[in-house]
Scaffold this motif. Structure first.
Motif, PDB file in Angstrom:
ATOM      1  N   GLY A 102       0.143  -4.983   5.716  1.00 43.21           N
ATOM      2  CA  GLY A 102       0.332  -5.849   6.872  1.00 43.21           C
ATOM      3  C   GLY A 102       1.462  -5.429   7.787  1.00 43.21           C
ATOM      4  O   GLY A 102       1.722  -6.089   8.791  1.00 43.21           O
ATOM      5  N   GLY A 103       2.138  -4.332   7.467  1.00 44.90           N
ATOM      6  CA  GLY A 103       3.222  -3.859   8.320  1.00 44.90           C
ATOM      7  C   GLY A 103       4.297  -3.153   7.518  1.00 44.90           C
ATOM      8  O   GLY A 103       4.400  -3.316   6.306  1.00 44.90           O
ATOM      9  N   GLY A 104       5.110  -2.353   8.209  1.00 46.95           N
ATOM     10  CA  GLY A 104       6.146  -1.574   7.550  1.00 46.95           C
ATOM     11  C   GLY A 104       5.694  -0.152   7.313  1.00 46.95           C
ATOM     12  O   GLY A 104       4.642   0.270   7.792  1.00 46.95           O
ATOM     13  N   VAL A 105       6.488   0.594   6.568  1.00 50.48           N
ATOM     14  CA  VAL A 105       6.163   1.985   6.261  1.00 50.48           C
ATOM     15  C   VAL A 105       5.490   2.031   4.888  1.00 50.48           C
ATOM     16  O   VAL A 105       6.135   1.813   3.864  1.00 50.48           O
ATOM     17  CB  VAL A 105       7.417   2.881   6.278  1.00 50.48           C
ATOM     18  CG1 VAL A 105       7.060   4.306   5.892  1.00 50.48           C
ATOM     19  CG2 VAL A 105       8.064   2.846   7.661  1.00 50.48           C
ATOM     20  N   TYR A 106       4.197   2.300   4.880  1.00 50.32           N
ATOM     21  CA  TYR A 106       3.426   2.270   3.636  1.00 50.32           C
ATOM     22  C   TYR A 106       3.812   3.419   2.719  1.00 50.32           C
ATOM     23  O   TYR A 106       3.863   4.593   3.120  1.00 50.32           O
ATOM     24  CB  TYR A 106       1.935   2.342   3.925  1.00 50.32           C
ATOM     25  CG  TYR A 106       1.096   2.466   2.667  1.00 50.32           C
ATOM     26  CD1 TYR A 106       0.817   1.347   1.891  1.00 50.32           C
ATOM     27  CD2 TYR A 106       0.617   3.704   2.246  1.00 50.32           C
ATOM     28  CE1 TYR A 106       0.076   1.447   0.732  1.00 50.32           C
ATOM     29  CE2 TYR A 106      -0.130   3.822   1.084  1.00 50.32           C
ATOM     30  CZ  TYR A 106      -0.395   2.693   0.330  1.00 50.32           C
ATOM     31  OH  TYR A 106      -1.125   2.803  -0.829  1.00 50.32           O
ATOM     32  N   ARG A 107       4.062   3.065   1.468  1.00 54.95           N
ATOM     33  CA  ARG A 107       4.203   4.024   0.369  1.00 54.95           C
ATOM     34  C   ARG A 107       3.457   3.430  -0.815  1.00 54.95           C
ATOM     35  O   ARG A 107       3.678   2.270  -1.164  1.00 54.95           O
ATOM     36  CB  ARG A 107       5.667   4.303   0.035  1.00 54.95           C
ATOM     37  CG  ARG A 107       6.390   5.075   1.144  1.00 54.95           C
ATOM     38  CD  ARG A 107       7.842   5.383   0.806  1.00 54.95           C
ATOM     39  NE  ARG A 107       8.423   6.293   1.782  1.00 54.95           N
ATOM     40  CZ  ARG A 107       8.941   5.922   2.954  1.00 54.95           C
ATOM     41  NH1 ARG A 107       8.951   4.634   3.267  1.00 54.95           N
ATOM     42  NH2 ARG A 107       9.430   6.807   3.792  1.00 54.95           N
ATOM     43  N   GLN A 108       2.595   4.203  -1.412  1.00 52.54           N
ATOM     44  CA  GLN A 108       1.709   3.692  -2.455  1.00 52.54           C
ATOM     45  C   GLN A 108       2.512   3.063  -3.587  1.00 52.54           C
ATOM     46  O   GLN A 108       3.435   3.672  -4.133  1.00 52.54           O
ATOM     47  CB  GLN A 108       0.831   4.826  -2.981  1.00 52.54           C
ATOM     48  CG  GLN A 108      -0.354   4.353  -3.794  1.00 52.54           C
ATOM     49  CD  GLN A 108      -0.090   4.357  -5.290  1.00 52.54           C
ATOM     50  OE1 GLN A 108       0.636   5.218  -5.779  1.00 52.54           O
ATOM     51  NE2 GLN A 108      -0.657   3.419  -6.011  1.00 52.54           N
ATOM     52  N   GLN A 109       2.139   1.821  -3.908  1.00 55.77           N
ATOM     53  CA  GLN A 109       2.905   1.057  -4.876  1.00 55.77           C
ATOM     54  C   GLN A 109       2.125   0.780  -6.154  1.00 55.77           C
ATOM     55  O   GLN A 109       2.646   0.913  -7.246  1.00 55.77           O
ATOM     56  CB  GLN A 109       3.342  -0.272  -4.250  1.00 55.77           C
ATOM     57  CG  GLN A 109       4.293  -1.089  -5.097  1.00 55.77           C
ATOM     58  CD  GLN A 109       5.650  -0.416  -5.239  1.00 55.77           C
ATOM     59  OE1 GLN A 109       6.126   0.220  -4.308  1.00 55.77           O
ATOM     60  NE2 GLN A 109       6.260  -0.537  -6.410  1.00 55.77           N
ATOM     61  N   SER A 110       0.846   0.360  -6.006  1.00 61.08           N
ATOM     62  CA  SER A 110       0.071   0.007  -7.192  1.00 61.08           C
ATOM     63  C   SER A 110      -1.411   0.110  -6.886  1.00 61.08           C
ATOM     64  O   SER A 110      -1.817   0.318  -5.745  1.00 61.08           O
ATOM     65  CB  SER A 110       0.418  -1.411  -7.659  1.00 61.08           C
ATOM     66  OG  SER A 110      -0.022  -2.359  -6.702  1.00 61.08           O
ATOM     67  N   GLY A 111      -2.216  -0.073  -7.916  1.00 64.79           N
ATOM     68  CA  GLY A 111      -3.661  -0.023  -7.746  1.00 64.79           C
ATOM     69  C   GLY A 111      -4.226   1.350  -8.037  1.00 64.79           C
ATOM     70  O   GLY A 111      -3.520   2.360  -8.084  1.00 64.79           O
ATOM     71  N   GLU A 112      -5.526   1.397  -8.212  1.00 61.97           N
ATOM     72  CA  GLU A 112      -6.225   2.635  -8.514  1.00 61.97           C
ATOM     73  C   GLU A 112      -6.688   3.324  -7.216  1.00 61.97           C
ATOM     74  O   GLU A 112      -6.712   2.721  -6.148  1.00 61.97           O
ATOM     75  CB  GLU A 112      -7.442   2.351  -9.400  1.00 61.97           C
ATOM     76  CG  GLU A 112      -7.113   1.701 -10.728  1.00 61.97           C
ATOM     77  CD  GLU A 112      -6.246   2.586 -11.602  1.00 61.97           C
ATOM     78  OE1 GLU A 112      -6.448   3.828 -11.557  1.00 61.97           O
ATOM     79  OE2 GLU A 112      -5.376   2.053 -12.305  1.00 61.97           O
ATOM     80  N   LEU A 113      -7.075   4.570  -7.352  1.00 58.48           N
ATOM     81  CA  LEU A 113      -7.614   5.307  -6.216  1.00 58.48           C
ATOM     82  C   LEU A 113      -8.957   4.712  -5.814  1.00 58.48           C
ATOM     83  O   LEU A 113      -9.854   4.545  -6.635  1.00 58.48           O
ATOM     84  CB  LEU A 113      -7.795   6.779  -6.584  1.00 58.48           C
ATOM     85  CG  LEU A 113      -8.414   7.686  -5.508  1.00 58.48           C
ATOM     86  CD1 LEU A 113      -7.501   7.804  -4.304  1.00 58.48           C
ATOM     87  CD2 LEU A 113      -8.713   9.068  -6.100  1.00 58.48           C
ATOM     88  N   ALA A 114      -9.101   4.387  -4.512  1.00 56.29           N
ATOM     89  CA  ALA A 114     -10.348   3.804  -4.022  1.00 56.29           C
ATOM     90  C   ALA A 114     -11.234   4.829  -3.345  1.00 56.29           C
ATOM     91  O   ALA A 114     -12.453   4.691  -3.327  1.00 56.29           O
ATOM     92  CB  ALA A 114     -10.040   2.662  -3.044  1.00 56.29           C
ATOM     93  N   GLY A 115     -10.636   5.877  -2.764  1.00 55.09           N
ATOM     94  CA  GLY A 115     -11.427   6.903  -2.085  1.00 55.09           C
ATOM     95  C   GLY A 115     -10.614   7.620  -1.024  1.00 55.09           C
ATOM     96  O   GLY A 115      -9.395   7.489  -0.952  1.00 55.09           O
ATOM     97  N   GLY A 116     -11.310   8.388  -0.182  1.00 53.90           N
ATOM     98  CA  GLY A 116     -10.662   9.122   0.897  1.00 53.90           C
ATOM     99  C   GLY A 116     -10.978   8.495   2.242  1.00 53.90           C
ATOM    100  O   GLY A 116     -12.033   7.884   2.427  1.00 53.90           O
ATOM    101  N   HIS A 117     -10.075   8.674   3.201  1.00 55.10           N
ATOM    102  CA  HIS A 117     -10.219   8.013   4.494  1.00 55.10           C
ATOM    103  C   HIS A 117      -9.706   8.929   5.595  1.00 55.10           C
ATOM    104  O   HIS A 117      -8.820   9.759   5.376  1.00 55.10           O
ATOM    105  CB  HIS A 117      -9.430   6.705   4.479  1.00 55.10           C
ATOM    106  CG  HIS A 117      -9.727   5.785   5.618  1.00 55.10           C
ATOM    107  ND1 HIS A 117     -11.000   5.449   6.013  1.00 55.10           N
ATOM    108  CD2 HIS A 117      -8.884   5.115   6.462  1.00 55.10           C
ATOM    109  CE1 HIS A 117     -10.938   4.612   7.037  1.00 55.10           C
ATOM    110  NE2 HIS A 117      -9.668   4.405   7.333  1.00 55.10           N
ATOM    111  N   CYS A 118     -10.256   8.764   6.808  1.00 55.20           N
ATOM    112  CA  CYS A 118      -9.876   9.574   7.968  1.00 55.20           C
ATOM    113  C   CYS A 118      -9.365   8.666   9.080  1.00 55.20           C
ATOM    114  O   CYS A 118      -9.981   7.635   9.369  1.00 55.20           O
ATOM    115  CB  CYS A 118     -11.075  10.386   8.440  1.00 55.20           C
ATOM    116  SG  CYS A 118     -10.720  11.522   9.804  1.00 55.20           S
ATOM    117  N   VAL A 119      -8.254   9.047   9.693  1.00 59.36           N
ATOM    118  CA  VAL A 119      -7.649   8.285  10.783  1.00 59.36           C
ATOM    119  C   VAL A 119      -7.147   9.262  11.842  1.00 59.36           C
ATOM    120  O   VAL A 119      -7.293  10.478  11.710  1.00 59.36           O
ATOM    121  CB  VAL A 119      -6.475   7.416  10.271  1.00 59.36           C
ATOM    122  CG1 VAL A 119      -6.964   6.356   9.285  1.00 59.36           C
ATOM    123  CG2 VAL A 119      -5.390   8.283   9.620  1.00 59.36           C
ATOM    124  N   THR A 120      -6.515   8.725  12.881  1.00 64.69           N
ATOM    125  CA  THR A 120      -5.877   9.590  13.875  1.00 64.69           C
ATOM    126  C   THR A 120      -4.380   9.308  13.891  1.00 64.69           C
ATOM    127  O   THR A 120      -3.951   8.154  13.967  1.00 64.69           O
ATOM    128  CB  THR A 120      -6.494   9.397  15.274  1.00 64.69           C
ATOM    129  OG1 THR A 120      -5.832  10.242  16.210  1.00 64.69           O
ATOM    130  CG2 THR A 120      -6.396   7.965  15.758  1.00 64.69           C
TER     131      THR A 120
END
Length: 369
Positions: A229-247
């Motif tokens: 929901g905001g801030g600088v994302y750094r992976q914290q928990s949870g399993e791998l869901a897949g791959g994603h593409c952005v710009t």
């Protein structure tokens, strides 16, 4: 990718608190979906070797991204396409909905941004067709909503053949063919002038962002990312869901992060955008590509002529269009140039709007009232 059991969001918030709240977890348009529906909105094929290599190089990539400005002094320490001298060169956030077509959205958004930024035309009406990219070129290459695709083959098609505009092939989610593609699309399209593979090269990534405005990037998505929901994302928990593409639309060395536009609508993240830490989830090291210029072949109607320029040389006549910027009238036929110049001068004097058909920066036809 297998579908995982949903994570406990309350537990995630507790973990984030213990980590100093680097980013905020909240209810989003993605968390309201089932886990299976969330995974469908990814779309970059992931191999086990990809994951192992990305995670092993995580710290190395983060350090390389932090050092990129020092090693490439020609780029600024921060860049945000949404605020360049007070102007926003980005195009609106879209929603790919229930299809793994993210590669089309990430690549198309990058092309739109480059078209605007390179010519310093923040109001350029460039809305390109993700449907043409994914259901046309992707389908030809075997891509479906369930398999997803990769940016490299799409960029090759965008360079060699081009992508039409949204109104010539509107996007709807779900596997389909290109029968809805307007047959006149070669006369309403954008081409990538060139593209580069910048994977594992943060210097090139930053240079292309600062020079051209955006870069296509893929990364690994873990379950906690859905509730970002905001801030600088750094992976914290949870399993791998897949791959994603952005710009990627920018970066900030002070925060050690990239700035990106997603394709999950404005009800997710920071109104559809997000920040992700350097080195996180393979953001620099997995299918990262630059787009070095975009050429248009299309009618661009209803704009005023704000400036005209010429000199004694033949084929050296230019017009500054309200939304497009400078375009050449150089037809190599002096009488044609003179006729177009006279029509545009009259329209400029009257403050009237004109329509221009351009091909790779040159005006081929025009209409004026």
């Amino acid at each position: 990718m297998p579908v995982n059991e949903p994570i406990d969001l309350a537990e995630l918030r507790t973990e984030l608190e213990h980590a100093g709240n680097p980013w905020r977890s909240t209810t989003t348009t993605m968390t309201r979906l089932t886990e299976e529906a969330r995974v469908t909105r990814l779309g970059v094929p992931v191999e086990e070797t990809d994951v192992a290599e990305i995670m092993a190089a995580r710290e190395q990539q983060a350090a390389a991204a932090r050092e990129a400005t020092a090693r490439a002094a020609e780029v600024p320490s921060a860049f945000d396409l949404r605020n360049i001298g007070g102007l926003d060169y980005s195009t609106p956030v879209k929603d790919q909905q229930n299809c793994g077509s993210c590669v089309a959205f990430g690549t198309i958004a990058t092309m739109e941004h480059v078209a605007r930024y390179v010519d310093r035309a923040p109001y350029l009406p460039v809305d390109l067709s993700e449907a043409h990219a994914f259901y046309g070129y992707g389908r030809e290459d075997g891509a479906t909503c369930n398999t997803g695709w990769l940016p490299e083959p799409l960029l090759q098609k965008a360079r060699d053949y081009g992508i039409t505009f949204e109104d010539y092939f509107p996007y709807t989610p779900g596997d389909q063919d290109s029968s809805k593609l307007n047959a006149d699309w070669p006369n309403r399209r954008a081409k990538a002038v060139n593209w580069t593979n910048d994977t594992n090269d943060p210097v090139a990534i930053k240079r292309n962002i600062a020079t051209y405005g955006s870069v296509v990037a893929c990364f690994l998505v873990y379950q906690d990312f859905f509730s970002y929901g905001g801030g600088v994302y750094r992976q914290q928990s949870g399993e791998l869901a897949g791959g994603h593409c952005v710009t990627l639309v920018g970066y900030d060395d002070a925060q050690s992060c990239w700035i990106a536009k997603n394709s999950w609508g404005t009800g997710w993240g920071e109104q559809g955008f997000f920040r992700i830490g350097y080195g996180e989830c393979g953001i620099e090291s997995w299918h990262t590509c630059g787009v070095q210029g975009v050429s248009l072949r299309a009618w661009l109607p209803d704009q005023r002529i704000l400036g005209l320029w010429s000199n004694e040389a033949d084929a050296n006549v230019w017009a500054y269009a309200e939304f497009r910027g400078w375009l050449s009238l150089g037809s190599n036929v002096p009488t044609t140039d003179a006729a177009m110049l006279a029509e545009l001068a009259a329209s400029k004097s009257a403050g009237a709007k004109v329509g221009l058909f351009e091909d790779s920066g040159r005006v081929q036809q025009l209409y004026a009232w």
